[in-house]
Enzyme design. Structure first.
Site, PDB file in Angstrom:
ATOM      1  N   ASP A   1       0.802  -1.226  -0.090  1.00  0.00           N
ATOM      2  CA  ASP A   1       0.032  -0.024  -0.074  1.00  0.00           C
ATOM      3  C   ASP A   1       0.767   1.346   0.046  1.00  0.00           C
ATOM      4  O   ASP A   1       2.066   1.284   0.736  1.00  0.00           O
ATOM      5  CB  ASP A   1      -0.892   0.087   1.275  1.00  0.00           C
ATOM      6  CG  ASP A   1      -2.087   1.037   1.132  1.00  0.00           C
ATOM      7  OD1 ASP A   1      -3.113   0.600   0.908  1.00  0.00           O
ATOM      8  OD2 ASP A   1      -1.713   2.387   1.054  1.00  0.00           O
ATOM      9  N   ILE A   2       0.541   2.163  -0.632  1.00  0.00           N
ATOM     10  CA  ILE A   2       1.283   3.452  -0.865  1.00  0.00           C
ATOM     11  C   ILE A   2       1.119   4.269   0.412  1.00  0.00           C
ATOM     12  O   ILE A   2       2.433   5.210   0.608  1.00  0.00           O
ATOM     13  CB  ILE A   2       0.706   4.122  -2.142  1.00  0.00           C
ATOM     14  CG1 ILE A   2       1.862   5.186  -2.627  1.00  0.00           C
ATOM     15  CG2 ILE A   2      -0.477   4.845  -1.806  1.00  0.00           C
ATOM     16  CD1 ILE A   2       1.600   5.707  -4.263  1.00  0.00           C
TER      17      ILE A   2
ATOM     18  N   ASN B   1     -12.803  -3.508   2.396  1.00  0.00           N
ATOM     19  CA  ASN B   1     -13.849  -2.353   2.475  1.00  0.00           C
ATOM     20  C   ASN B   1     -14.660  -2.312   1.100  1.00  0.00           C
ATOM     21  O   ASN B   1     -14.191  -2.568   0.315  1.00  0.00           O
ATOM     22  CB  ASN B   1     -13.187  -1.111   2.664  1.00  0.00           C
ATOM     23  CG  ASN B   1     -12.314  -0.898   3.660  1.00  0.00           C
ATOM     24  OD1 ASN B   1     -12.595  -1.122   4.747  1.00  0.00           O
ATOM     25  ND2 ASN B   1     -11.068  -0.208   3.593  1.00  0.00           N
TER      26      ASN B   1
ATOM     27  N   GLU C   1     -12.358   3.158  -1.347  1.00  0.00           N
ATOM     28  CA  GLU C   1     -11.882   4.195  -2.166  1.00  0.00           C
ATOM     29  C   GLU C   1     -11.743   3.702  -3.625  1.00  0.00           C
ATOM     30  O   GLU C   1     -11.830   4.587  -4.474  1.00  0.00           O
ATOM     31  CB  GLU C   1     -10.644   5.088  -1.464  1.00  0.00           C
ATOM     32  CG  GLU C   1     -10.982   5.696  -0.330  1.00  0.00           C
ATOM     33  CD  GLU C   1      -9.818   6.176   0.449  1.00  0.00           C
ATOM     34  OE1 GLU C   1      -8.651   5.957   0.054  1.00  0.00           O
ATOM     35  OE2 GLU C   1     -10.067   6.423   1.554  1.00  0.00           O
TER      36      GLU C   1
ATOM     37  N   HIS D   1     -10.381  -5.343  -3.603  1.00  0.00           N
ATOM     38  CA  HIS D   1      -9.131  -5.694  -2.940  1.00  0.00           C
ATOM     39  C   HIS D   1      -9.130  -6.017  -1.401  1.00  0.00           C
ATOM     40  O   HIS D   1      -9.802  -5.627  -0.747  1.00  0.00           O
ATOM     41  CB  HIS D   1      -8.174  -4.345  -3.151  1.00  0.00           C
ATOM     42  CG  HIS D   1      -8.844  -3.256  -2.502  1.00  0.00           C
ATOM     43  ND1 HIS D   1      -9.651  -2.452  -3.359  1.00  0.00           N
ATOM     44  CD2 HIS D   1      -8.521  -2.435  -1.315  1.00  0.00           C
ATOM     45  CE1 HIS D   1     -10.018  -1.570  -2.471  1.00  0.00           C
ATOM     46  NE2 HIS D   1      -9.396  -1.658  -1.356  1.00  0.00           N
TER      47      HIS D   1
ATOM     48  N   HIS E   1      -6.902  -5.886   1.948  1.00  0.00           N
ATOM     49  CA  HIS E   1      -5.764  -5.528   2.698  1.00  0.00           C
ATOM     50  C   HIS E   1      -5.343  -6.511   3.669  1.00  0.00           C
ATOM     51  O   HIS E   1      -6.010  -6.803   4.526  1.00  0.00           O
ATOM     52  CB  HIS E   1      -6.351  -4.142   3.653  1.00  0.00           C
ATOM     53  CG  HIS E   1      -6.656  -2.892   2.930  1.00  0.00           C
ATOM     54  ND1 HIS E   1      -5.936  -1.748   2.772  1.00  0.00           N
ATOM     55  CD2 HIS E   1      -7.973  -2.784   2.391  1.00  0.00           C
ATOM     56  CE1 HIS E   1      -6.858  -1.006   2.222  1.00  0.00           C
ATOM     57  NE2 HIS E   1      -7.912  -1.497   1.864  1.00  0.00           N
TER      58      HIS E   1
HETATM   59  P1  AMP Z   1      -9.856   1.189   0.079  1.00  0.00           P
HETATM   60  O1  AMP Z   1     -10.279   2.525   0.865  1.00  0.00           O
HETATM   61  O2  AMP Z   1     -10.083  -0.011   0.742  1.00  0.00           O
HETATM   62  O3  AMP Z   1     -10.475   1.218  -1.148  1.00  0.00           O
HETATM   63  O4  AMP Z   1      -8.245   1.200  -0.005  1.00  0.00           O
HETATM   64  C1  AMP Z   1      -7.632   1.723  -1.137  1.00  0.00           C
HETATM   65  C2  AMP Z   1      -5.969   1.675  -0.789  1.00  0.00           C
HETATM   66  O5  AMP Z   1      -5.389   1.894  -1.695  1.00  0.00           O
HETATM   67  C3  AMP Z   1      -5.535   2.783   0.473  1.00  0.00           C
HETATM   68  O6  AMP Z   1      -4.999   2.130   1.430  1.00  0.00           O
HETATM   69  C4  AMP Z   1      -4.756   3.550  -0.514  1.00  0.00           C
HETATM   70  O7  AMP Z   1      -3.384   4.057   0.281  1.00  0.00           O
HETATM   71  C5  AMP Z   1      -4.175   2.273  -1.500  1.00  0.00           C
HETATM   72  N1  AMP Z   1      -3.409   3.306  -2.659  1.00  0.00           N
HETATM   73  C6  AMP Z   1      -4.152   4.043  -3.544  1.00  0.00           C
HETATM   74  N2  AMP Z   1      -3.416   4.518  -4.748  1.00  0.00           N
HETATM   75  C7  AMP Z   1      -2.426   3.572  -4.599  1.00  0.00           C
HETATM   76  C8  AMP Z   1      -1.282   3.246  -5.362  1.00  0.00           C
HETATM   77  N3  AMP Z   1      -0.972   4.062  -6.652  1.00  0.00           N
HETATM   78  N4  AMP Z   1      -0.521   1.981  -4.727  1.00  0.00           N
HETATM   79  C9  AMP Z   1      -0.688   1.464  -3.865  1.00  0.00           C
HETATM   80  N5  AMP Z   1      -1.546   1.588  -3.138  1.00  0.00           N
HETATM   81  C10 AMP Z   1      -2.483   2.655  -3.252  1.00  0.00           C
END
Ligand code: AMP
Length: 120
Positions: A33-34, A91, A99, A104, A106
């Site tokens: 995760d970024i 989520n 988001e 996905h 986590h």
């Molecule tokens: P969610 O809120 O469950 O949709 O989680 C989305 C996740 O994607 C968040 O934890 C972000 O930090 C992660 N994220 C967004 N853009 C990137 C990216 N380019 N590379 C890796 N993780 C990302």
């Protein structure tokens, strides 16, 4: 909900955006995760176009589903969190706080993850 080909994980799958890969196979990609929320914070995504868990669980083939969950287990092993424990989070939708509209999971660990959810 229709799948959005321009979501950030679709771009990662197409190689248009870089990611720190943990593993990749026919069915799944795992990457860091970024914005890590814990010392270990890995995202595992299926290669198919599924907006969220409900879509994945109802439309993905048995092979895709087995392949995906095997990749989640393998990524946890690779991250070294199996002995100490970890949490899986998926989520889903607006109230779930999703988001990115590509299903996905986590993987969170490397230390106490904390209460399951905030009680507000
Ligand atoms: P969610 O809120 O469950 O949709 O989680 C989305 C996740 O994607 C968040 O934890 C972000 O930090 C992660 N994220 C967004 N853009 C990137 C990216 N380019 N590379 C890796 N993780 C990302």
């Amino acid at each position: 909900m229709a799948y959005d080909d321009n979501n950030v994980f679709a771009k990662i799958l197409r190689g248009e955006i870089p990611s720190k890969k943990v593993l990749e196979d026919a069915h799944a990609l795992a990457f860091h995760d970024i914005h890590p929320a814990r010392p270990v914070h890995i995202l595992v995504i299926p290669k198919g176009k599924y907006t969220d868990f409900t879509e994945f669980a109802t439309r993905a083939t048995p092979a895709e589903q087995t392949g995906f969950w095997s990749a989640v287990a393998e990524a946890a092993k690779k991250a070294g969190v199996v002995e100490t424990g970890y949490r899986l989070v998926a989520n889903t939708g607006a109230n779930g706080g999703q988001e990115v509209p590509h299903f996905h999971v986590h993987i969170l660990g490397g230390g106490r993850v904390g209460p399951m959810v905030a009680r507000d």
